[in-house]
Design an enzyme around this catalytic site. Sequence first.
Site, PDB file in Angstrom:
ATOM      1  N   ALA A   1      13.324  -0.973   0.930  1.00  0.00           N
ATOM      2  CA  ALA A   1      12.580  -0.498   2.088  1.00  0.00           C
ATOM      3  C   ALA A   1      11.113  -0.832   1.861  1.00  0.00           C
ATOM      4  CB  ALA A   1      12.760   1.009   2.227  1.00  0.00           C
TER       5      ALA A   1
ATOM      6  N   GLY B   1      16.795  -0.383  -0.764  1.00  0.00           N
ATOM      7  CA  GLY B   1      17.404  -0.618   0.550  1.00  0.00           C
ATOM      8  C   GLY B   1      18.074  -1.981   0.670  1.00  0.00           C
TER       9      GLY B   1
ATOM     10  N   GLU C   1      21.378  -1.535  -0.834  1.00  0.00           N
ATOM     11  CA  GLU C   1      22.164  -0.703   0.099  1.00  0.00           C
ATOM     12  C   GLU C   1      22.663  -1.540   1.281  1.00  0.00           C
ATOM     13  OE1 GLU C   1      18.781   2.068   0.028  1.00  0.00           O
ATOM     14  OE2 GLU C   1      20.264   3.650  -0.303  1.00  0.00           O
TER      15      GLU C   1
ATOM     16  N   GLU D   1      14.547   3.389  -6.853  1.00  0.00           N
ATOM     17  CA  GLU D   1      13.870   4.475  -6.134  1.00  0.00           C
ATOM     18  C   GLU D   1      13.330   5.571  -7.063  1.00  0.00           C
ATOM     19  OE1 GLU D   1      16.589   2.961  -5.050  1.00  0.00           O
ATOM     20  OE2 GLU D   1      16.594   2.795  -2.877  1.00  0.00           O
TER      21      GLU D   1
HETATM   22  N1  CAA Z   1       7.920  -3.021   0.099  1.00  0.00           N
HETATM   23  C1  CAA Z   1       6.779  -3.612   0.516  1.00  0.00           C
HETATM   24  N2  CAA Z   1       6.273  -4.709  -0.068  1.00  0.00           N
HETATM   25  C2  CAA Z   1       6.936  -5.228  -1.118  1.00  0.00           C
HETATM   26  C3  CAA Z   1       8.134  -4.668  -1.602  1.00  0.00           C
HETATM   27  C4  CAA Z   1       8.630  -3.514  -0.937  1.00  0.00           C
HETATM   28  N3  CAA Z   1       9.796  -2.939  -1.290  1.00  0.00           N
HETATM   29  N4  CAA Z   1       8.552  -5.388  -2.659  1.00  0.00           N
HETATM   30  C5  CAA Z   1       7.656  -6.370  -2.824  1.00  0.00           C
HETATM   31  N5  CAA Z   1       6.682  -6.280  -1.893  1.00  0.00           N
HETATM   32  C6  CAA Z   1       5.507  -7.151  -1.727  1.00  0.00           C
HETATM   33  C7  CAA Z   1       4.478  -6.898  -2.817  1.00  0.00           C
HETATM   34  O1  CAA Z   1       3.659  -5.789  -2.483  1.00  0.00           O
HETATM   35  C8  CAA Z   1       3.729  -8.206  -2.806  1.00  0.00           C
HETATM   36  O2  CAA Z   1       2.861  -8.215  -1.692  1.00  0.00           O
HETATM   37  P1  CAA Z   1       1.304  -8.674  -1.898  1.00  0.00           P
HETATM   38  O3  CAA Z   1       1.413 -10.124  -2.282  1.00  0.00           O
HETATM   39  O4  CAA Z   1       0.735  -8.465  -0.549  1.00  0.00           O
HETATM   40  O5  CAA Z   1       0.760  -7.837  -2.981  1.00  0.00           O
HETATM   41  C9  CAA Z   1       4.823  -9.236  -2.514  1.00  0.00           C
HETATM   42  O6  CAA Z   1       5.905  -8.496  -1.919  1.00  0.00           O
HETATM   43  C10 CAA Z   1       5.362  -9.919  -3.764  1.00  0.00           C
HETATM   44  O7  CAA Z   1       5.792  -8.908  -4.662  1.00  0.00           O
HETATM   45  P2  CAA Z   1       5.313  -8.831  -6.200  1.00  0.00           P
HETATM   46  O8  CAA Z   1       3.946  -9.435  -6.350  1.00  0.00           O
HETATM   47  O9  CAA Z   1       5.503  -7.434  -6.676  1.00  0.00           O
HETATM   48  O10 CAA Z   1       6.376  -9.811  -6.874  1.00  0.00           O
HETATM   49  P3  CAA Z   1       6.874  -9.778  -8.381  1.00  0.00           P
HETATM   50  O11 CAA Z   1       7.664 -11.025  -8.566  1.00  0.00           O
HETATM   51  O12 CAA Z   1       5.769  -9.509  -9.313  1.00  0.00           O
HETATM   52  O13 CAA Z   1       7.907  -8.529  -8.451  1.00  0.00           O
HETATM   53  C11 CAA Z   1       9.675  -7.103  -7.666  1.00  0.00           C
HETATM   54  C12 CAA Z   1       9.081  -8.532  -7.713  1.00  0.00           C
HETATM   55  C13 CAA Z   1      10.161  -6.709  -9.078  1.00  0.00           C
HETATM   56  C14 CAA Z   1      10.866  -7.145  -6.729  1.00  0.00           C
HETATM   57  C15 CAA Z   1       8.590  -6.122  -7.182  1.00  0.00           C
HETATM   58  O14 CAA Z   1       8.012  -6.630  -5.979  1.00  0.00           O
HETATM   59  C16 CAA Z   1       9.107  -4.746  -6.904  1.00  0.00           C
HETATM   60  O15 CAA Z   1       9.344  -3.982  -7.824  1.00  0.00           O
HETATM   61  N6  CAA Z   1       9.266  -4.401  -5.599  1.00  0.00           N
HETATM   62  C17 CAA Z   1       9.646  -3.079  -5.182  1.00  0.00           C
HETATM   63  C18 CAA Z   1      11.122  -2.818  -5.414  1.00  0.00           C
HETATM   64  C19 CAA Z   1      11.469  -1.398  -5.043  1.00  0.00           C
HETATM   65  O16 CAA Z   1      10.994  -0.455  -5.627  1.00  0.00           O
HETATM   66  N7  CAA Z   1      12.360  -1.243  -4.046  1.00  0.00           N
HETATM   67  C20 CAA Z   1      12.801   0.061  -3.577  1.00  0.00           C
HETATM   68  C21 CAA Z   1      12.014   0.463  -2.364  1.00  0.00           C
HETATM   69  S1  CAA Z   1      12.334   2.151  -1.893  1.00  0.00           S
HETATM   70  C22 CAA Z   1      13.750   2.099  -0.992  1.00  0.00           C
HETATM   71  O17 CAA Z   1      14.369   1.061  -0.820  1.00  0.00           O
HETATM   72  C23 CAA Z   1      14.178   3.421  -0.420  1.00  0.00           C
HETATM   73  C24 CAA Z   1      15.479   3.430   0.258  1.00  0.00           C
HETATM   74  O18 CAA Z   1      16.513   3.448  -0.339  1.00  0.00           O
HETATM   75  C25 CAA Z   1      15.543   3.505   1.712  1.00  0.00           C
END
Ligand code: CAA
Length: 259
Positions: free
Chosen positions: A65, A110, A113, A133
Amino acid sequence: MNFSTLLVEEFDGYSVLTLNRPNALNALNQKLLSELKDFILSFKDSKQRALIITGSGEKAFVAGADIKEMQELTPDQAHEMSLNGQETFQMLQDLPQVVIGAVNGVALGGGFELALACDFLIASEKAKFGLPEVSLGLIPGYGGTQRLSRVIGLKNATYLALTGDMIKADKAYNLGLVTEVCEPSGLNDRAVELAKLVCSRGPVAVGLAKQAIYEGYSKALPEALALEADIFRRTFATKDHQEGITAFIEKRAPNFKGE
Ligand code: CAA
């Protein structure tokens, strides 16, 4: 239909849906979820028999998400968000057509999921799956705490949801989460092969088999078996079953009409 976060390509019998926010690793913001819902509604009424879902870019299927959108949410808004995502993914699972997830990169939160709501998954060797999460102080809200344990069992699901650990494609295969692992360059072609395979089968039967499996899964075995017998009966009221059996006896390929 015009979408800003989705790319839709239509082929003979199947469509490819690419989640398309590569700069945010295809994170599911509200715009994408709402477009996904609109797409599912129109796809349901189409003549297409299979749908492939994948993510744009090399890195991600879907990174979860949209975390930035969640920053200001109140608990009530978070509840709404969860219900909306759950409803959208349930609509996907309830499609009478087959949904194949082609997981090209990270499927996190998400995104994992969403993958779990597909009928089956193939994955690139570069794919990774996880429910991170808890590292954000949250729990999965789009069905992950419920669907994952039904697929890989209680202990594997609790491991992933409580640690936030990510697993690679080969481990996902060993857990029965994905049916195949492909070289990254071969993922799309393999997904298309599987979509074409599904398209060659009796479309009413495919939809009913799906219904029998998902509806039966939440019932006790005696009721689930009764449901199966009921649905088996329904297949005998279709022209497709006559065509399928006749074609077998005549040693030719069936020509299913979906009737
Ligand atoms: N939401 C919004 N933006 C996201 C994102 C997310 N889930 N995941 C990545 N991005 C964005 C980053 O902010 C970044 O944007 P900017 O360039 O503007 O800073 C861009 O995508 C590239 O990401 P990274 O620079 O972080 O890339 P990386 O290769 O260093 O890392 C990653 C990759 C390990 C996937 C890392 O991006 C990450 O950990 N992302 C989040 C994953 C996460 O926690 N997902 C769960 C979300 S909560 C959820 O899903 C709740 C639910 O069940 C409903």
